[in-house]
Design an enzyme around this catalytic site. Structure first.
Site, PDB file in Angstrom:
ATOM      1  N   SER A 152       0.891  -1.388  -0.169  1.00 59.31           N
ATOM      2  CA  SER A 152       0.058   0.055  -0.380  1.00 59.31           C
ATOM      3  C   SER A 152       0.773   1.673   0.069  1.00 59.31           C
ATOM      4  CB  SER A 152      -0.927   0.285   1.126  1.00 59.31           C
ATOM      5  OG  SER A 152      -1.635   0.994   1.575  1.00 59.31           O
ATOM      6  N   TYR A 166      -2.085  -0.514  10.387  1.00 59.38           N
ATOM      7  CA  TYR A 166      -1.683  -0.902   8.776  1.00 59.38           C
ATOM      8  C   TYR A 166      -0.791   0.027   8.108  1.00 59.38           C
ATOM      9  CZ  TYR A 166      -3.717  -1.804   4.278  1.00 59.38           C
ATOM     10  OH  TYR A 166      -4.010  -1.718   3.289  1.00 59.38           O
TER      11      TYR A 166
END
Length: 257
Positions: A152, A166
């Site tokens: 990501s 995350y």
């Protein structure tokens, strides 16, 4: 050093984790169009996985679905074993499965959420890579292959106020990509990574903000969210022979962010 057999000379069989929807489902369809057979790993939604498998078959590929919690080594072994038995030797892995937990300040994020994110995104990705490498590495009797991890853009942006835990887990995915590429490229396995930006998937609703992808468009140079198919195209290239000299790459597909 002998070069491993090109995937073009054998049937491509690729495991896609988190393959029931979003980026995973789009990737499965894109790979089916490229001639891959697909092992579709999913966490809970059997019907969504079945729909992905049906679309793969319509595109000319074969497919098998397997429910799996990738944070459990035995479950990962069962996933790869089932795919191998149904479709043949595994030649590729798209490690796409991941979780984030709800959006929020770091100090309000529970330890349980943090642990689950690390269990799935870090340990789970490592377990899938380990099993795939044991299938594909020439040192283990395999014929080579390729792994694409899904990271990501959060890995480098940090995602303050949203999900720092995350972001940290995805930075770990980037690091393992580089390390595994250096360790296994000489054994016929390429390892690369795609870093999506904000993409139009159901993940945002699960985080607690269904409109988040469009809200992020304002800070994205492209002025819009990404589509799952745009991430799938990048994954397909990294798995293809066109990327035969590419290993250890972290490819950002984030609209210029």
């Amino acid at each position: 050093m002998a070069r491993p057999l090109s995937p073009a000379s054998r049937q491509r069989v690729t495991v896609v984790t988190g393959g029931s929807r979003g980026i995973g489902a789009a990737t499965a369809l894109r790979l089916a169009r490229d001639g891959h057979h697909l092992g579709i790993g999913y966490a809970t939604d059997e019907q969504a996985a079945a729909r992905t498998a049906a679309v793969v078959r319509e595109a000319g590929g074969e497919a098998v679905t397997v429910q799996v919690d990738i944070s459990e080594a035995d479950a990962v072994d069962r996933l790869f074993g089932t795919v191998r038995e149904a479709l043949g030797p595994v030649t590729g892995l798209v490690a796409n499965a991941g979780v984030s937990g709800p959006l929020g300040r770091f100090t309000e994020t529970s330890p349980e959420v943090m642990r689950r994110v690390v269990d799935v995104n870090v340990t789970g990705t490592l377990l899938c890579a380990r099993r795939a490498l044991r299938e594909m590495s020439t040192a283990y009797g395999g014929s080579g292959g390729a792994i694409v991890n899904i990271s990501s853009s959060a890995a480098t942006l940090g995602s303050p106020g949203e999900y720092v835990h995350y972001a940290a887990s995805k930075a770990a995915v980037d690091a393992m990509t580089v390390g595994l590429a250096k360790e296994f490229s000489g054994e016929g396995v390429r390892v690369n990574c795609v870093q999506p930006g904000s993409v139009l998937t159901e993940m945002h609703a699960k985080m607690g903000d269904p409109d988040r992808a469009w809200k992020k468009a304002g800070i994205t140079p492209a002025g819009r969210p990404g589509e799952p198919e745009e991430i799938a195209d990048a994954v397909a290239w990294l798995l293809s022979d066109a990327a035969s000299y590419t290993s250890g790459a972290v490819l950002r597909v984030a609209g210029g962010l």
